[in-house]
Motif scaffolding. Sequence first.
Motif, PDB file in Angstrom:
ATOM      1  N   THR A 260       0.838  -1.206   0.000  1.00 31.94           N
ATOM      2  CA  THR A 260       0.000   0.000   0.000  1.00 31.94           C
ATOM      3  C   THR A 260       0.871   1.254   0.000  1.00 31.94           C
ATOM      4  OG1 THR A 260      -0.279   0.153   2.421  1.00 31.94           O
ATOM      5  CG2 THR A 260      -1.886  -1.182   1.204  1.00 31.94           C
ATOM      6  N   SER A 261       1.990   1.212   0.714  1.00 29.08           N
ATOM      7  CA  SER A 261       2.898   2.372   0.697  1.00 29.08           C
ATOM      8  C   SER A 261       3.516   2.564  -0.682  1.00 29.08           C
ATOM      9  CB  SER A 261       3.995   2.208   1.753  1.00 29.08           C
ATOM     10  OG  SER A 261       3.457   2.314   3.059  1.00 29.08           O
ATOM     11  N   CYS A 262       3.792   1.464  -1.382  1.00 32.45           N
ATOM     12  CA  CYS A 262       4.294   1.564  -2.750  1.00 32.45           C
ATOM     13  C   CYS A 262       3.258   2.239  -3.655  1.00 32.45           C
ATOM     14  CB  CYS A 262       4.628   0.184  -3.302  1.00 32.45           C
ATOM     15  SG  CYS A 262       5.977  -0.664  -2.455  1.00 32.45           S
ATOM     16  N   LEU A 263       2.001   2.000  -3.386  1.00 35.26           N
ATOM     17  CA  LEU A 263       0.926   2.569  -4.189  1.00 35.26           C
ATOM     18  C   LEU A 263       0.683   4.046  -3.891  1.00 35.26           C
ATOM     19  CD1 LEU A 263      -1.595  -0.394  -3.945  1.00 35.26           C
ATOM     20  CD2 LEU A 263      -0.837   0.621  -6.105  1.00 35.26           C
ATOM     21  N   THR A 264       0.858   4.465  -2.639  1.00 32.85           N
ATOM     22  CA  THR A 264       0.350   5.772  -2.227  1.00 32.85           C
ATOM     23  C   THR A 264       1.394   6.842  -1.954  1.00 32.85           C
ATOM     24  OG1 THR A 264       0.314   5.138   0.131  1.00 32.85           O
ATOM     25  CG2 THR A 264      -1.675   4.660  -1.177  1.00 32.85           C
ATOM     26  N   LEU A 265       2.586   6.458  -1.472  1.00 29.86           N
ATOM     27  CA  LEU A 265       3.488   7.445  -0.869  1.00 29.86           C
ATOM     28  C   LEU A 265       3.914   8.545  -1.834  1.00 29.86           C
ATOM     29  CD1 LEU A 265       5.105   8.509   1.502  1.00 29.86           C
ATOM     30  CD2 LEU A 265       6.935   6.893   0.912  1.00 29.86           C
ATOM     31  N   ALA A 266       4.407   8.193  -3.012  1.00 26.69           N
ATOM     32  CA  ALA A 266       4.919   9.218  -3.926  1.00 26.69           C
ATOM     33  C   ALA A 266       3.824  10.208  -4.321  1.00 26.69           C
ATOM     34  CB  ALA A 266       5.503   8.559  -5.177  1.00 26.69           C
ATOM     35  N   SER A 267       2.627   9.704  -4.586  1.00 25.63           N
ATOM     36  CA  SER A 267       1.521  10.580  -4.979  1.00 25.63           C
ATOM     37  C   SER A 267       1.082  11.476  -3.826  1.00 25.63           C
ATOM     38  CB  SER A 267       0.339   9.743  -5.471  1.00 25.63           C
ATOM     39  OG  SER A 267       0.683   9.019  -6.631  1.00 25.63           O
ATOM     40  N   VAL A 268       1.087  10.941  -2.610  1.00 24.81           N
ATOM     41  CA  VAL A 268       0.728  11.760  -1.452  1.00 24.81           C
ATOM     42  C   VAL A 268       1.753  12.870  -1.251  1.00 24.81           C
ATOM     43  CG1 VAL A 268       0.554  11.756   1.079  1.00 24.81           C
ATOM     44  CG2 VAL A 268      -0.665  10.024  -0.261  1.00 24.81           C
ATOM     45  N   VAL A 269       3.021  12.564  -1.434  1.00 28.71           N
ATOM     46  CA  VAL A 269       4.064  13.590  -1.289  1.00 28.71           C
ATOM     47  C   VAL A 269       3.820  14.736  -2.274  1.00 28.71           C
ATOM     48  CG1 VAL A 269       6.523  14.079  -1.653  1.00 28.71           C
ATOM     49  CG2 VAL A 269       5.822  12.095  -0.282  1.00 28.71           C
ATOM     50  N   ARG A 270       3.507  14.395  -3.512  1.00 27.49           N
ATOM     51  CA  ARG A 270       3.247  15.458  -4.500  1.00 27.49           C
ATOM     52  C   ARG A 270       1.988  16.254  -4.140  1.00 27.49           C
ATOM     53  NH1 ARG A 270       5.669  11.507  -8.069  1.00 27.49           N
ATOM     54  NH2 ARG A 270       3.670  10.434  -8.290  1.00 27.49           N
ATOM     55  N   LEU A 271       0.997  15.597  -3.563  1.00 30.20           N
ATOM     56  CA  LEU A 271      -0.199  16.309  -3.110  1.00 30.20           C
ATOM     57  C   LEU A 271       0.131  17.218  -1.937  1.00 30.20           C
ATOM     58  CD1 LEU A 271      -3.260  16.808  -3.149  1.00 30.20           C
ATOM     59  CD2 LEU A 271      -3.545  14.721  -1.786  1.00 30.20           C
ATOM     60  N   LYS A 272       0.914  16.725  -0.999  1.00 34.03           N
ATOM     61  CA  LYS A 272       1.308  17.514   0.167  1.00 34.03           C
ATOM     62  C   LYS A 272       2.159  18.723  -0.228  1.00 34.03           C
ATOM     63  CE  LYS A 272      -0.381  15.504   3.892  1.00 34.03           C
ATOM     64  NZ  LYS A 272      -1.119  16.264   4.925  1.00 34.03           N
ATOM     65  N   ALA A 273       2.837  18.627  -1.352  1.00 31.42           N
ATOM     66  CA  ALA A 273       3.669  19.743  -1.819  1.00 31.42           C
ATOM     67  C   ALA A 273       2.851  21.000  -2.081  1.00 31.42           C
ATOM     68  CB  ALA A 273       4.419  19.336  -3.077  1.00 31.42           C
ATOM     69  N   GLU A 274       1.542  20.822  -2.273  1.00 29.15           N
ATOM     70  CA  GLU A 274       0.682  21.976  -2.531  1.00 29.15           C
ATOM     71  C   GLU A 274       0.475  22.839  -1.288  1.00 29.15           C
ATOM     72  OE1 GLU A 274      -0.277  22.685  -5.520  1.00 29.15           O
ATOM     73  OE2 GLU A 274       0.472  20.834  -6.436  1.00 29.15           O
ATOM     74  N   LYS A 275       0.768  22.278  -0.126  1.00 33.38           N
ATOM     75  CA  LYS A 275       0.585  22.997   1.140  1.00 33.38           C
ATOM     76  C   LYS A 275       1.947  23.550   1.566  1.00 33.38           C
ATOM     77  CE  LYS A 275      -1.761  22.300   5.587  1.00 33.38           C
ATOM     78  NZ  LYS A 275      -2.412  21.293   6.472  1.00 33.38           N
ATOM     79  N   PRO A 276       2.129  24.878   1.621  1.00 36.20           N
ATOM     80  CA  PRO A 276       3.465  25.449   1.842  1.00 36.20           C
ATOM     81  C   PRO A 276       4.193  24.910   3.069  1.00 36.20           C
ATOM     82  CG  PRO A 276       1.946  27.163   1.177  1.00 36.20           C
ATOM     83  CD  PRO A 276       1.119  25.919   1.368  1.00 36.20           C
ATOM     84  N   GLU A 277       3.490  24.771   4.206  1.00 33.79           N
ATOM     85  CA  GLU A 277       4.185  24.305   5.404  1.00 33.79           C
ATOM     86  C   GLU A 277       4.643  22.842   5.276  1.00 33.79           C
ATOM     87  OE1 GLU A 277      -0.260  24.573   6.650  1.00 33.79           O
ATOM     88  OE2 GLU A 277       1.097  25.499   5.185  1.00 33.79           O
ATOM     89  N   ASP A 278       3.885  22.021   4.530  1.00 32.03           N
ATOM     90  CA  ASP A 278       4.301  20.639   4.304  1.00 32.03           C
ATOM     91  C   ASP A 278       5.428  20.579   3.278  1.00 32.03           C
ATOM     92  OD1 ASP A 278       2.405  19.784   6.102  1.00 32.03           O
ATOM     93  OD2 ASP A 278       0.911  19.265   4.585  1.00 32.03           O
TER      94      ASP A 278
END
Length: 358
Positions: A260-278
């Motif tokens: 599940t981490s292989c499926l989700t982690l990279a995409s979540v990181v790119r999504l989190k990049a949209e939030k300046p503090e993250d």
Amino acid sequence: MHYGPSSVKTHLLSHLPSDTSKAFILTGSSLATKTSLISQIESLLGSDHHAGTFASIKQHAPVAQLDEATDAVLKDPAIDTLISVGGGSPIDSAKAISHRYHEKQSKYLHHITIPTTLSAAECTGGAGYTDITGHKVGIFSPALVPQVIIYDCAFAKETPQKLWLSTGIRSLDHGIESMYHPNAPDSPTKQLCLSAIAQLFECLPKSKKEPGNEDFITRLQLAAFNSLYSLGLNLGGGLGLSHSLGYALGSPYGIPHGTTSCLTLASVVRLKAEKPEDAEQLAKVLPYIGRTRSGDNWKDAVAVGNAIDDLLKDLGLDTTLKEHKVGEDQVHKIARLATRMEEGKLYDSVVSLIKSKL
């Protein structure tokens, strides 16, 4: 905590609570039937200390096997110690049994764990098991943190390579999501996580090429430890969105949490990049994985996500939901489970993320 070759043989008996302690072993069928590891532990304990072995713990710790193992422990009042051997399921099962034991006996069992994967379940007081509906049930108590962790590279050598590497991505998930966890302090948590991330990026590819290399195994075990242990009681609820998606995908669809981490982690990181503090926190990772920061936190955070994708490809772990028989009709169900929402900006973003992994 002990680590290195022969750690089990050297340290196991010395960590029993007393000279008269009786220990009950919890593990899965593969380790019990396809390796000699469990018989080695039984021999070390001998008749003086070995109270029994339950070798039917399955992936995601189904409640039926948990009930069976709990009953076996409760029937023998001499048992004061649990020894979990394996990945997250045996370790979480031991915690859950100790929790149940406490409910009936008003005391917890001593827990010695011998991890054979990189899931880092040994590093928290949280445990999860799967109820009869197929959903994960979580419990948490500081008293459920294992008293003893023994990282023995000889035991980890028996782990199938795909499981070993994918649980390494699970540890990477811990380290990355700790970087933007609201309760994670810079020291020691984030500094240890950055160290763990660096070791995982360096040693997972090396371990794939040389699976029997004990140095790489031990370095990865310590990286797994550093990825999660220091967050401690600051963890509170969930670790982050990638983990929430992992729980929504894991038990309901029978997907291992490393995968599940292989499926989700990279995409979540790119999504989190949209939030300046993250993005600011994620950008700190870049120098630890051999990349140069640009000074633009958003670009650097996105680069971290892309680097994770590159690592997955290098390890042969890139995958899709359809490969795990999860179709488009499940997208909104997964999004609801992961976000506990029915609509909104985050919900819509998660829906798009899940669709991108089909």
